[in-house]
Design a protein around this motif. Sequence first.
Motif, short mmCIF file in Angstrom:
data_model
loop_
_atom_site.label_atom_id
_atom_site.label_comp_id
_atom_site.label_asym_id
_atom_site.label_seq_id
_atom_site.Cartn_x
_atom_site.Cartn_y
_atom_site.Cartn_z
N GLU A 80 0.81 -1.22 0.00
CA GLU A 80 0.00 0.00 0.00
C GLU A 80 0.84 1.27 0.00
O GLU A 80 0.36 2.34 -0.40
CB GLU A 80 -0.94 0.02 1.22
N ARG A 144 0.64 -7.73 1.44
CA ARG A 144 -0.64 -7.11 1.12
C ARG A 144 -1.69 -7.63 2.09
O ARG A 144 -1.44 -8.60 2.83
CB ARG A 144 -1.04 -7.45 -0.31
N GLN A 180 -1.40 -4.74 -4.59
CA GLN A 180 -2.03 -4.32 -3.34
C GLN A 180 -3.23 -5.18 -2.95
O GLN A 180 -3.77 -5.04 -1.86
CB GLN A 180 -2.47 -2.86 -3.45
N LYS A 182 -6.12 -5.29 -4.64
CA LYS A 182 -7.39 -4.69 -5.06
C LYS A 182 -7.94 -5.37 -6.31
O LYS A 182 -9.14 -5.30 -6.58
CB LYS A 182 -7.20 -3.20 -5.33
#
Length: 221
Positions: A80, A144, A180, A182
């Motif tokens: 991040e 992560r 990350q 996502k």
Amino acid sequence: MCGRTATYVSPETLRKRYNPESSNLANYNPSYNEPPGTDKPFVSKNSPTRIETAHWGYIPEEADDIKEWKSKSIINARAETLKEKSLFKESWLQKRCLIPVNGFYEWKDNQPFYFTPENQQVISLAGIFTEYKDGKYSLAIITRPARQFIEEIHDRQPVILSQEEEEKYLEGRIPLGRIQGKEDRGTDFLKMKKHPVTKKMSNPEFDQEKAKKEISTLGNF
């Protein structure tokens, strides 16, 4: 976080798996119980493509007191903040690496669990590295937020790459959102197994043959 790994395949197996143009694995010691501070194999794309070893614990290239930095034991880099954190920014942009492992450990309430892939022998963790002294390297494993397969044990996990992603990662062609956590599209390749192991595994000096026995029979999840 990721604070303990197992990388026990032979140097020749690693060479066959990654097919580097050059290699130097003289300091690689296969281990079922690798703590921070050990020399881990890594693969980078600094012409030519190579596989060699690095100190597991990030040391900046401009470090004056190497001993002090080793004592800090910066073993992980959070996905991040890779772009913003000055300590890691240059390595993230210029010095990405693959970190081969057979598996890794995470703890819950002082109980260690071993995680390993079901469908392949060696997996690549995403990492960054430095050359902190001529011919001497250091690395950190990128972590992560945990996916479902591990979050019941720990809220963080290493970033695991598929073989199809490895070259793209080294070349900076993997979206940051994927690193990350996502964007998990395309990561269904990874079928994992987990198994609780003796609490003695928390001791980095735990006998290797006993460690091998501990991780030899793994349950599915």
